[in-house]
Design a protein around this motif. Structure first.
Motif, PDB file in Angstrom:
ATOM      1  N   THR A 134       0.672   1.852   7.143  1.00  0.00           N
ATOM      2  CA  THR A 134       1.693   2.437   6.295  1.00  0.00           C
ATOM      3  C   THR A 134       1.125   3.069   5.050  1.00  0.00           C
ATOM      4  O   THR A 134       1.687   2.932   3.997  1.00  0.00           O
ATOM      5  CB  THR A 134       2.692   1.359   5.839  1.00  0.00           C
ATOM      6  N   GLY A 135      -0.006   3.722   5.139  1.00  0.00           N
ATOM      7  CA  GLY A 135      -0.656   4.267   3.943  1.00  0.00           C
ATOM      8  C   GLY A 135       0.267   5.113   3.077  1.00  0.00           C
ATOM      9  O   GLY A 135       1.213   5.714   3.550  1.00  0.00           O
ATOM     10  N   ARG A 136      -0.015   5.109   1.791  1.00  0.00           N
ATOM     11  CA  ARG A 136       0.753   5.908   0.857  1.00  0.00           C
ATOM     12  C   ARG A 136       0.132   7.286   0.827  1.00  0.00           C
ATOM     13  O   ARG A 136      -1.079   7.436   0.685  1.00  0.00           O
ATOM     14  CB  ARG A 136       0.648   5.259  -0.513  1.00  0.00           C
ATOM     15  N   GLN A 176      -1.042  -2.118   8.060  1.00  0.00           N
ATOM     16  CA  GLN A 176      -2.227  -1.336   7.684  1.00  0.00           C
ATOM     17  C   GLN A 176      -1.998   0.162   7.860  1.00  0.00           C
ATOM     18  O   GLN A 176      -2.682   0.961   7.269  1.00  0.00           O
ATOM     19  CB  GLN A 176      -3.421  -1.746   8.549  1.00  0.00           C
ATOM     20  N   ASN A 215       0.810  -1.224   0.000  1.00  0.00           N
ATOM     21  CA  ASN A 215       0.000   0.000   0.000  1.00  0.00           C
ATOM     22  C   ASN A 215       0.843   1.275   0.000  1.00  0.00           C
ATOM     23  O   ASN A 215       0.305   2.364   0.024  1.00  0.00           O
ATOM     24  CB  ASN A 215      -1.019  -0.001   1.144  1.00  0.00           C
ATOM     25  N   GLN A 216       2.160   1.108  -0.041  1.00  0.00           N
ATOM     26  CA  GLN A 216       3.020   2.291  -0.173  1.00  0.00           C
ATOM     27  C   GLN A 216       3.495   2.481  -1.612  1.00  0.00           C
ATOM     28  O   GLN A 216       4.268   3.386  -1.891  1.00  0.00           O
ATOM     29  CB  GLN A 216       4.240   2.139   0.745  1.00  0.00           C
TER      30      GLN A 216
END
Ligand SMILES: Nc1ncnc2c1ncn2[C@@H]1O[C@H](COP(=O)(O)OP(=O)(O)O)[C@@H](O)[C@H]1O
Ligand SMILES: [Mg+2]
Lengths: 244, 270
Positions: free
Chosen positions: B265-267, B263, A121-122
């Motif tokens: 580590t959002g972009r 969870q 998700n990065q």
């Protein structure tokens, strides 16, 4: 006689009383890049699932060059495990040193050396598909299956990834089967194009891999006409069969 | 009961503004201050509602005599033992039914039936069968904890993205690898929700069980104090439950942060 990698012979697949595939026949030869093109619902993904042995055909036979043919699939969505870093996604979190080293090398080969410790998700959509490609390459597959792997990407990333996948497949001398509904993509990337329509293969054309834009456009147009043709002229199918 | 603050997941910022830290404490502190003032000024009857300071003094006194420690530890022991037993059974059944059709067919409908019985309604039955000993209280906690853990484990397992499972199979993972690397991590967020919920059930069940039948524990302390109109101790017991409840919630949250770090580590993209 030319060696074959995999042959589909009169393949049929039904789900209950719904026929997804009937009388599918084609052969893939080592080293070639084949595209299966057709409209959605035509049966392309089903063919791929049969080749990957995720399902069994209800009719016909699939002959493989060897029983333990290594086949890897890259799906439309990346299907990366969100709880693993990109590196662990390649090695499936293996504790084996050799696997880890190979994962590092493979990740570097898709240009993501610096992203080893990131979670999916990065990453951007294009980066995720690169990781998914790297994961597919980890096992040194004898046949690489790509099921509309670029369908979810924006147009620019998509073009960029088409080139990239083409290079990787060429350099690795990979045998590749690409599924797409994009005739342009098929024409640009493939050595050979097979048109799938209403659950069977109806046409075959030479692709324009590595050729100029004009040739690509011509092939794409030819294939598009076949796909859009109202109903299938049985003589065409025979003509294709005779050409082999 | 007071877990509202714990439930709202505030997004982690690297430099938390100081007022964001302070603000949650403003209302509790104001209430306690107002309460102290009201009692000291004689607006409230200190026999019915002792001041916070009196509760604190009572706590210090009971702590010094060792009584507080003794009762808190016996309550903790019951809570944790019951949780371990019920949680394990719920987890194992949830895993089994989530993974195996045979197991599901055998157990699931029975479990669903039993689940509809409020477990506290079993108290008379349990007292008759097991008396008022430790076994009774521990098994009540275990029964209460079992169902939320079961339900969430079961749902977590069955709702793992089938596309990821298909990928695992296509990539030649063995059954064990598939379980360890795909199915279990995929179910973990849901399982942890169950555990967090079960921790709440654990305390409620224990409070009721100890209040009704016991000769030790925080619940007993409260009932005993109530008979002697000893309001300091009654409030102290409520405070103890609040603190223990908060502590278990913090532990559950820490567990989530450790297990589900991915969870967070959002972009940051536009
Ligand atoms: N598991 C399934 N159950 C029932 N029908 C299916 C299943 N998989 C595919 N089909 C049907 O088979 C046909 C071909 O689907 P698919 O192979 O996914 O086409 P494509 O990939 O060309 O879009 C569709 O009509 C689809 O509804
Ligand atoms: Mg498809």
């Amino acid at each position: 006689m030319e060696t074959t990698l995999i042959t589909l012979d009169r393949i049929g697949k039904t789900y209950g009383d719904k026929t997804a595939l009937h009388d599918v026949n084609f052969t893939i030869y080592p080293g070639e890049f084949v595209a299966l093109v057709g409209m959605s619902g035509g049966g392309k993904s089903t063919i791929l699932r049969l080749i990957a042995e995720l399902e069994q055909p209800t009719a016909g036979t699939i002959t493989r060059a060897q029983a333990d043919l290594v086949v890897r699939v890259m799906f439309q969505n990346d299907r990366l495990l969100p709880w693993m870093t990109t590196l662990d996604n390649l090695s499936f979190d293996s504790h084996d040193k050799a696997q880890q080293d190979k994962a590092k090398k493979t990740l570097a080969s898709v240009g993501l050396k610096d992203f080893a410790d990131q979670y999916p998700n990065q990453l951007s959509g294009g980066q995720k598909q690169r990781v998914a490609l790297a994961r597919a390459l980890m096992a040194d597959p004898q046949l690489l299956l790509l099921d509309e792997p670029l369908g979810a990407l924006d147009a620019l990333t998509r073009r960029n990834m088409q080139q990239f996948i083409g290079q990787v497949c060429d350099q690795g001398h990979l045998t590749t089967l690409l599924i797409t509904h994009d005739v342009d993509e098929a024409a640009r990337m493939a050595d050979r194009i097979i048109v799938i329509k209403n659950g069977t293969n109806v046409y075959e054309a030479a692709g324009a891999k590595g050729q100029n834009a004009e040739t690509v456009a011509k092939v794409a147009e030819e294939v598009l006409q076949v796909i859009l043709r109202p109903d299938d002229d049985p003589t065409q199918v025979e003509a294709v069969a005779a050409r082999d | 009961m007071e877990n509202v603050t714990g439930m709202t997941k505030t997004k982690k910022t690297h430099r938390p503004l100081s007022w964001q830290r302070v603000l949650p404490w403003v209302i509790p502190v104001l209430i306690i201050l107002a309460w102290q003032v009201a009692v000291s000024a004689g607006w409230l009857n200190s026999n019915l509602l002792p001041s916070p300071l009196a509760v604190l003094q009572d706590g210090v006194k009971l702590a010094a005599s060792g009584e507080l420690m003794k009762n808190v530890s016996i309550s903790l022991f019951r809570a944790l033992t019951g949780f371990a037993i019920g949680g394990s059974i719920g987890f194992i059944l949830g895993m089994a039914n989530g993974l195996s059709k045979v197991s599901r067919a055998l157990f699931d409908s029975t479990i669903q039936m039993l689940r509809n019985i409020p477990h506290l309604s079993l108290i008379p039955l349990v007292i008759i069968l097991l008396g008022i000993g430790e076994g009774a209280k521990i098994s009540l906690v275990a029964v209460g904890v079992m169902f939320p853990v079961y339900i969430n484990t079961y749902h977590g397992i069955t709702r793992v993205d089938p596309e990821l499972i298909e990928m695992g199979k296509a990539y030649g993972l063995s059954k064990r690898q598939l379980l360890a690397k795909v199915i279990f991590p995929g179910a973990l967020p849901t399982i942890l929700v169950g555990i967090r919920y079960a921790l709440g059930v654990m305390w409620t069940t224990l409070i009721v069980a100890e209040t009704i039948s016991s000769s030790s524990g925080i619940g007993y302390m409260a009932t005993n104090a109530q008979e002697f109109m000893n309001m300091d101790t009654v409030l102290l017991c409520i405070l103890m439950y609040a603190l223990l409840g908060k502590a278990s919630d913090l532990i559950a949250k820490a567990l989530e942060d450790i297990c589900l770090g991915w969870q967070q580590t959002g972009r940051s993209e536009g």
